[in-house]
Every structure is written in C-alpha cells, then in structure tokens.
Write an enzyme that holds these catalytic residues in place. Sequence first.
Site, PDB file in Angstrom:
ATOM      1  N   HIS A 200       0.820  -1.219   0.000  1.00 43.83           N
ATOM      2  CA  HIS A 200       0.000   0.000   0.000  1.00 43.83           C
ATOM      3  C   HIS A 200       0.853   1.268   0.000  1.00 43.83           C
ATOM      4  O   HIS A 200       0.315   2.373  -0.085  1.00 43.83           O
ATOM      5  CB  HIS A 200      -1.000  -0.006   1.166  1.00 43.83           C
ATOM      6  CG  HIS A 200      -0.432   0.326   2.497  1.00 43.83           C
ATOM      7  ND1 HIS A 200      -0.122  -0.631   3.444  1.00 43.83           N
ATOM      8  CD2 HIS A 200      -0.132   1.514   3.071  1.00 43.83           C
ATOM      9  CE1 HIS A 200       0.341  -0.041   4.529  1.00 43.83           C
ATOM     10  NE2 HIS A 200       0.350   1.264   4.324  1.00 43.83           N
TER      11      HIS A 200
ATOM     12  N   ASP B 210      -0.052  -7.628   1.696  1.00 44.42           N
ATOM     13  CA  ASP B 210       0.396  -6.233   1.682  1.00 44.42           C
ATOM     14  C   ASP B 210       1.921  -6.165   1.706  1.00 44.42           C
ATOM     15  O   ASP B 210       2.533  -5.722   2.676  1.00 44.42           O
ATOM     16  CB  ASP B 210      -0.208  -5.489   2.875  1.00 44.42           C
ATOM     17  CG  ASP B 210       0.022  -3.983   2.817  1.00 44.42           C
ATOM     18  OD1 ASP B 210       0.452  -3.493   1.755  1.00 44.42           O
ATOM     19  OD2 ASP B 210      -0.225  -3.311   3.838  1.00 44.42           O
TER      20      ASP B 210
ATOM     21  N   SER C 278       4.502   2.193   7.915  1.00 46.90           N
ATOM     22  CA  SER C 278       4.149   1.074   7.040  1.00 46.90           C
ATOM     23  C   SER C 278       5.371   0.498   6.337  1.00 46.90           C
ATOM     24  O   SER C 278       6.234   1.233   5.855  1.00 46.90           O
ATOM     25  CB  SER C 278       3.139   1.529   5.988  1.00 46.90           C
ATOM     26  OG  SER C 278       1.926   1.905   6.586  1.00 46.90           O
TER      27      SER C 278
END
Length: 261
Positions: free
Chosen positions: A65, A120, A213
């Site tokens: 992402h 992810d 992230s």
Amino acid sequence: MWFLILFLALSLGGIDAAPPLQSRVVGGFNCKKNSQPWQVAVYYQKEHICGGVLLDRNWVLTAAHCYVDQYEVWLGKNKLFQEEPSAQHRLVSKSFPHPGFNMSLLMLQTIPPGADFSNDLMLLRLSKPADITDVVKPIALPTKEPKPGSKCLASGWGSITPTRWQKPDDLQCVFITLLPNENCAKVYLQKVTDVMLCAGEMGGGKDTCRDDSGGPLICDGILQGTTSYGPVPCGKPGVPAIYTNLIKFNSWIKDTMMKNA
C-alpha cells in the site's frame, strides 16, 4: 497518496471513544543508534512515506500500500532530518507489489466492511547495490512461525502523535506483544486472515503509526512481519495493529528476487 488513504480510512467495529492525546502515542523510545541496521526509509519526491527492510544488497521489502510511481531509499539512517555520513542513498529501479494485493482498494475514499488487505507486500530493487557496513546490514527471512505471546520490536519514523502526524528525528522503537489473530478480528470490520499478524498492547498507548508502514516487526530476535495498518488514532486501547506474516511469503519473496536479479 494512497498509503495515507489506507491508514486514515480503515474502519473499526465495536470501538468506543478515542483515548486522550498522548505525547508519544506509540509509547516508544529512541532506538539505540545503529541497532536496526536493516531499517530503510522509503521516500517519494523527497518526502518520507514508509519504512522498509533490507533483505540483501539489492532488495528492500516494504508494504504494497506504499505503492507510488517512483521511489528512493535511505539506508543506515538514524536521524530522519539530518545528514549522516554513514547513511547510503539509493534509487529504486523497479517495484514488485505482491500480485495478490488488491490495488483497487487504494483508490477508495472509504474502505468497506469485509475488505481484504492480505498480501500487503512489495519488493523494491535498488539501482545500485548497498554497501554492507556496520550500520547497513540485511536481515534474514523467518524460518518458523511466530508464537502468540512473543515480545516484538517495531521501528520507524512514523508519527509519534495520534492525529497531528508529528514525525520524530530519531528512529523510534517500540516493544509490543504478538497476539492471537482473533484479537484483531473482533475489532476490525476488514478481514483478518492467516497471512496477517496481530500485535500491540490491549491497554493501548504502544503502536506503530502513519508512515511506519513496511517497517520491520522483529519477534524474539527474528524478522516476522512488516507493518501493514492499524487504528486511528494510533495506540487506541483494545485495538492492536495488523502486520504482514512474512513466513507465508518466503517463496514469493525468494522467487521474485531470483527471477529479477
């Protein structure tokens, strides 16, 4: 930028009022200098957007992402906003998002219940190999499943406040606990699958946050996960965060690196 939309738009179920503002919602501390030599800072147009993990001289692992059209990375950094002679700058020649990650979700303004953010992961191939030094070192992929109850260390330069998005200069570390996935499945409206890990502190106040992230989750000294998503505000009591369960992806990671060497 889609990596921001993901973090801000995820919905929670069964959650009450947000906790009061804390000066360090992640409950972390300044990492010991050069103690995380595999930590990568991922940039887009000179702006830090995500973390990453150095797997070998040519490859960085991050979150799918975090996808944008171009990247550059810094290796061996401790201070985000200061020049460091030992740090190494590299461009990225190509990115490889996991083919099973649903990129169309990143186009949505709000994330619907039942959405699945499995897979992810994204590999970044460096345009020039990293120089392995005392402050830049790769970390190995896991060889066994992590166990719930394991003590884990997450790191990154993500926000240290829950809503004002204040980034630290020093690389931050936080100790959290690996929890059964059921703990996350109870509070997220999105799917929680076996390729994910659930980690945090049920009392709140210790968490990864926006722009962490893709950074590492190291449990009992072994790289087991990368940061995927979590609650807003970060560190919300009763709401652990979601990490990608790397042992489920060893074959894809190794095959992708080998075929695109």
